[in-house]
Design an enzyme around this catalytic site. Structure first.
Site, PDB file in Angstrom:
ATOM      1  N   GLU A  57       0.840  -1.226   0.000  1.00 63.19           N
ATOM      2  CA  GLU A  57       0.000   0.000   0.000  1.00 63.19           C
ATOM      3  C   GLU A  57       0.863   1.259   0.000  1.00 63.19           C
ATOM      4  O   GLU A  57       0.564   2.222   0.693  1.00 63.19           O
ATOM      5  CB  GLU A  57      -0.931   0.027   1.232  1.00 63.19           C
ATOM      6  CG  GLU A  57      -2.168  -0.794   1.074  1.00 63.19           C
ATOM      7  CD  GLU A  57      -2.947  -0.489  -0.188  1.00 63.19           C
ATOM      8  OE1 GLU A  57      -3.476  -1.431  -0.762  1.00 63.19           O
ATOM      9  OE2 GLU A  57      -2.977   0.673  -0.624  1.00 63.19           O
TER      10      GLU A  57
HETATM   11  C1  LIG Z   1       2.338  -9.707   0.284  1.00 62.65           C
HETATM   12  C2  LIG Z   1       2.125  -8.624  -0.707  1.00 62.65           C
HETATM   13  C3  LIG Z   1       0.834  -8.259  -1.057  1.00 62.65           C
HETATM   14  C4  LIG Z   1       0.626  -7.271  -2.010  1.00 62.65           C
HETATM   15  N1  LIG Z   1      -0.647  -6.977  -2.428  1.00 62.65           N
HETATM   16  C5  LIG Z   1      -0.826  -6.181  -3.505  1.00 62.65           C
HETATM   17  C6  LIG Z   1      -2.111  -6.031  -4.105  1.00 62.65           C
HETATM   18  O1  LIG Z   1      -3.105  -6.592  -3.648  1.00 62.65           O
HETATM   19  N2  LIG Z   1      -2.204  -5.254  -5.216  1.00 62.65           N
HETATM   20  C7  LIG Z   1      -1.142  -4.615  -5.756  1.00 62.65           C
HETATM   21  O2  LIG Z   1      -1.308  -3.940  -6.774  1.00 62.65           O
HETATM   22  N3  LIG Z   1       0.105  -4.722  -5.208  1.00 62.65           N
HETATM   23  C8  LIG Z   1       0.271  -5.483  -4.100  1.00 62.65           C
HETATM   24  N4  LIG Z   1       1.513  -5.632  -3.545  1.00 62.65           N
HETATM   25  C9  LIG Z   1       2.628  -4.881  -4.110  1.00 62.65           C
HETATM   26  C10 LIG Z   1       3.116  -3.778  -3.181  1.00 62.65           C
HETATM   27  O3  LIG Z   1       2.180  -2.755  -3.123  1.00 62.65           O
HETATM   28  C11 LIG Z   1       4.512  -3.339  -3.680  1.00 62.65           C
HETATM   29  O4  LIG Z   1       5.396  -4.382  -3.332  1.00 62.65           O
HETATM   30  C12 LIG Z   1       4.931  -2.018  -3.074  1.00 62.65           C
HETATM   31  O5  LIG Z   1       4.176  -0.973  -3.608  1.00 62.65           O
HETATM   32  C13 LIG Z   1       6.416  -1.713  -3.320  1.00 62.65           C
HETATM   33  O6  LIG Z   1       6.746  -1.891  -4.658  1.00 62.65           O
HETATM   34  P1  LIG Z   1       8.020  -2.779  -5.043  1.00 62.65           P
HETATM   35  O7  LIG Z   1       7.870  -4.083  -4.336  1.00 62.65           O
HETATM   36  O8  LIG Z   1       8.132  -2.833  -6.519  1.00 62.65           O
HETATM   37  O9  LIG Z   1       9.233  -2.036  -4.428  1.00 62.65           O
HETATM   38  P2  LIG Z   1      10.077  -0.866  -5.120  1.00 62.65           P
HETATM   39  O10 LIG Z   1       9.156   0.124  -5.749  1.00 62.65           O
HETATM   40  O11 LIG Z   1      11.119  -1.498  -5.982  1.00 62.65           O
HETATM   41  O12 LIG Z   1      10.744  -0.187  -3.858  1.00 62.65           O
HETATM   42  C14 LIG Z   1      11.871  -0.755  -3.169  1.00 62.65           C
HETATM   43  C15 LIG Z   1      12.351   0.231  -2.122  1.00 62.65           C
HETATM   44  O13 LIG Z   1      12.757   1.456  -2.743  1.00 62.65           O
HETATM   45  C16 LIG Z   1      12.069   2.569  -2.197  1.00 62.65           C
HETATM   46  N5  LIG Z   1      11.724   3.507  -3.275  1.00 62.65           N
HETATM   47  C17 LIG Z   1      11.163   3.222  -4.474  1.00 62.65           C
HETATM   48  N6  LIG Z   1      10.977   4.349  -5.170  1.00 62.65           N
HETATM   49  C18 LIG Z   1      11.421   5.360  -4.420  1.00 62.65           C
HETATM   50  C19 LIG Z   1      11.489   6.786  -4.595  1.00 62.65           C
HETATM   51  N7  LIG Z   1      11.019   7.378  -5.684  1.00 62.65           N
HETATM   52  N8  LIG Z   1      12.024   7.522  -3.595  1.00 62.65           N
HETATM   53  C20 LIG Z   1      12.464   6.941  -2.452  1.00 62.65           C
HETATM   54  N9  LIG Z   1      12.416   5.611  -2.240  1.00 62.65           N
HETATM   55  C21 LIG Z   1      11.903   4.834  -3.200  1.00 62.65           C
HETATM   56  C22 LIG Z   1      10.799   1.994  -1.549  1.00 62.65           C
HETATM   57  O14 LIG Z   1      10.357   2.798  -0.459  1.00 62.65           O
HETATM   58  C23 LIG Z   1      11.272   0.615  -1.101  1.00 62.65           C
HETATM   59  O15 LIG Z   1      11.837   0.703   0.176  1.00 62.65           O
HETATM   60  C24 LIG Z   1       1.736  -6.598  -2.570  1.00 62.65           C
HETATM   61  C25 LIG Z   1       3.043  -6.946  -2.189  1.00 62.65           C
HETATM   62  C26 LIG Z   1       3.232  -7.954  -1.286  1.00 62.65           C
HETATM   63  C27 LIG Z   1       4.648  -8.354  -0.954  1.00 62.65           C
END
Ligand SMILES: Cc1cc2nc3c(=O)[nH]c(=O)nc-3n(C[C@H](O)[C@H](O)[C@H](O)COP(=O)(O)OP(=O)(O)OC[C@H]3O[C@@H](n4cnc5c(N)ncnc54)[C@H](O)[C@@H]3O)c2cc1C
Length: 593
Positions: free
Chosen positions: A437
């Site tokens: 989220e």
């Molecule tokens: C168990 C689980 C359930 C989920 N359920 C859903 C769901 O129902 N629907 C859905 O659509 N998604 C879902 N997700 C996805 C979840 O919302 C994403 O994993 C989350 O938004 C983070 O994206 P990412 O994993 O690609 O991490 P990334 O975007 O790669 O981020 C990695 C790290 O980098 C940091 N970061 C990234 N960009 C920036 C920036 N611009 N500035 C500073 N820091 C930054 C982040 O804070 C994080 O710490 C789920 C994920 C999990 C693991």
């Protein structure tokens, strides 16, 4: 140890911290009365304690099971979900027009904490359905609302939220899923989504996916995203279930925690395109999705509160039973609860949970006021307050859930590291709330980049003034039991004020300077506001007790102010040091790369 839903604490916080009782008496919700609210929350607590909580362990050990596109839920989940839905719990806030209870949002958020405390793996299903309902209600056409809302509200169908793709997590500009217009006015959806919570399961007859995708002529970036409703089963003309839509679950993830919640890879359009229906306007999908995301963010914050509460209850029971070491006055070994360090850990756990709960309830009531306040101005002010507080409620509370669950493991000692005691599950489950989220780092950026600038800074100034008022109120009562609460809370408010002024000025000058301090600023905000919530609860308890009863809430406010809020000035210093300070450490990353 048996978990008990914390109904009394929730009601106290709703009424005395968030002021729900006063809003009800002032007629914010028509003729709804506080007794009805208390009885709904009490009933939710009973159901959660008796029926859902026993699923928690089996949900963790058995987990959701995937085979050939189908997902089977752990033993007992289907039966309890059916009972939960039959009792009407999927429609707490939904309009009675579609079969809902029509209760305030904050009541549903309170119930959400209760479901999550009992089993986070179970509660994620309703959490996502609620989000889908919110988006449909706010942006769906009348026809879509009439076709889909009733079954979602009855719990016969469930909802999902499909944003994430392998290359598009925090950055939704990179979403590639695509949509094509079909001659009949519907759309065909193609693409792959990952991490979709409850994307497939056997609890309900149909699953309604809300999917972000891009039309061929859409502008680049998030301004080119549209939102589509894609049912797992298409509907016949009479509304009954028809053919399977072109969407399938290609697998589920093996995760650190929330094993019962299936986290699905969803594939749309393998065989000519999944049929989807536009929600809202073309290219305005993100705005429509934000309706889901804001309430889902608060709901995720409350997951932190819920797991923190459960970890606290569990650790407290263990600390009373486990005997180690000697204490003066004890003939044999003393319960570990009697050792000051364990005592401190338990007080830290309880006070953090209550503080985060207060922040979440303030946010929830602001959401309700943004709909129901009597004047347009009051509704706008409340909407701004909800917008300001949402990232704090999400990130501060989920961080607390993580921290408190970890302290729970610590109190169990070696037994905490052994799965059978259950303490480790809370820690594993809690961890995700800081990531999904919108990862907490993204929440902090949202707070600094967009939210503190609301109304030219007026929204945040009002919040700080509110904290100062509570500190002044504590000082004015002159009650010894509050100790240095007023002083420490005043110092935290000053630290927040100084940091806010700096950030507002830095945003105009050099955004990198402001963003470098975003996470410590959010933490500082949580400390100051959380301390104010606890002090307000203490003041209310003291008023009720009239000096007679033990003042546990006063003591908790004092502990938080004197032992935890003292970190506020240090956090402010970190914020004020800006980007230049962060840059000066860069050589460390280079040398140790
Ligand atoms: C168990 C689980 C359930 C989920 N359920 C859903 C769901 O129902 N629907 C859905 O659509 N998604 C879902 N997700 C996805 C979840 O919302 C994403 O994993 C989350 O938004 C983070 O994206 P990412 O994993 O690609 O991490 P990334 O975007 O790669 O981020 C990695 C790290 O980098 C940091 N970061 C990234 N960009 C920036 C920036 N611009 N500035 C500073 N820091 C930054 C982040 O804070 C994080 O710490 C789920 C994920 C999990 C693991």
């Amino acid at each position: 140890m048996t978990y008990q839903s914390p109904v009394a604490d929730i009601l106290f916080s709703l009424n005395h911290v968030a002021g729900l009782d006063a809003e009800v008496r002032a007629g914010l919700f028509g003729d709804l009365d506080s007794e009805t609210i208390a009885s709904v929350i009490g009933e939710a607590g009973r159901f959660a304690t008796d029926a859902i909580a026993p699923l928690n362990r089996i949900g963790d050990t058995e987990g959701a099971h995937y085979e050939n596109g189908r997902v089977t839920m752990p033993k007992g989940f289907r039966e309890v979900y059916k009972q939960w839905a039959a009792a009407g719990w999927a429609g707490v806030t939904a309009s009675p027009e579609f079969g809902g209870m029509g209760l305030p949002h904050v009541v549903n958020f309170a119930c959400g904490e209760i479901w999550n405390g009992a089993s986070m793996g179970f509660a994620l299903c309703p959490l996502l359905t609620e989000g889908a309902l919110g988006a449909l209600n706010a942006h769906g056409s009348q026809a879509l609302r009439e076709t889909y809302m009733r079954k979602l509200i009855s719990g016969e169908w469930t909802g999902t939220m499909n944003l994430t793709e392998p290359q598009a997590g925090s950055d939704l500009n990179a979403v590639k899923s695509r949509a094509e217009r079909a001659p009949d006015g519907s759309y065909r959806i193609f693409g792959q989504k990952i991490f979709i919570t409850y994307g497939e399961h056997d609890l309900a007859d149909n699953i309604i996916h809300l999917v972000l995708a891009r039309l061929p002529d859409a502008p680049a970036g998030t301004r080119g995203l549209s939102l589509f409703l894609v049912p797992k089963f298409l509907l016949k003309a009479d509304g009954s279930l028809g053919a399977r839509n072109d969407v399938r679950c290609a697998g589920i993830e093996h995760k650190l925690g929330i094993h019962a919640s299936p986290t699905c890879v969803m594939v749309y359009g393998d065989s000519g395109g999944a049929t989807g229906y536009l929600v809202g306007e073309e290219n305005k999908g993100l705005a429509a999705m934000f309706v889901m995301m804001n309430s889902a963010r608060l709901a995720v914050g409350l997951q932190g509160v819920a797991i923190g509460e459960r970890a606290y209850q569990h650790a407290l029971a263990y600390a009373r039973e486990r005997r180690q070491g000697r204490e003066p006055g004890h003939p044999g070994m003393a319960p570990i609860l009697d050792h000051p360090d364990v005592h401190r850990m338990l007080l830290t756990m309880k006070s953090l949970v209550q503080a985060a709960r207060g922040i979440c309830h303030l946010t929830g009531i602001a959401i309700d006021r943004s709909f129901h306040a009597p004047t347009k101005e009051a509704r706008a002010t409340a909407a701004d307050r909800a917008a300001l507080l949402t990232p704090i409620a999400k990130a501060y509370s989920s961080e607390i859930g993580d921290l408190v669950a970890s302290k729970g493991v610590q109190i169990f000692g070696g037994m905490g590291y052994i799965e059978e005691t259950g303490a480790a599950q809370f820690m594993r489950d809690a961890r995700i709330a800081a990531i999904y989220e919108g990862a907490n780092g993204i929440q902090a950026i949202d707070l600094v980049q967009r939210k503190i600038a609301l109304e030219g800074g007026e929204t945040v100034r009002r919040e700080i003034a509110g904290i100062r008022e509570i500190a002044a109120d504590v000082a004015a009562r002159g009650i010894e039991a509050f100790g240095a609460t007023a002083r420490r809370l005043g110092e935290a408010a000053n630290a927040l004020d100084t940091s806010t002024k700096y950030l507002l000025e830095a945003l105009a000058r050099d955004p990198a300077d402001a963003l470098a301090g975003a996470t410590p600023y959010l933490r500082l905000f949580g400390l100051a506001l959380g301390g104010a919530c606890l002090a307000k609860a203490g003041l209310a308890e003291q008023g009720q007790a009239n000096g007679a009863a033990p003042l546990g809430r006063v003591a908790l406010a004092r502990f938080f102010a004197e032992k935890l809020a003292t970190a506020a000035p240090g956090l402010a210093e970190t914020v004020l040091s800006g980007d230049a300070a962060l840059k000066s450490y860069e050589s460390a990353l280079q040398e140790f790369a």
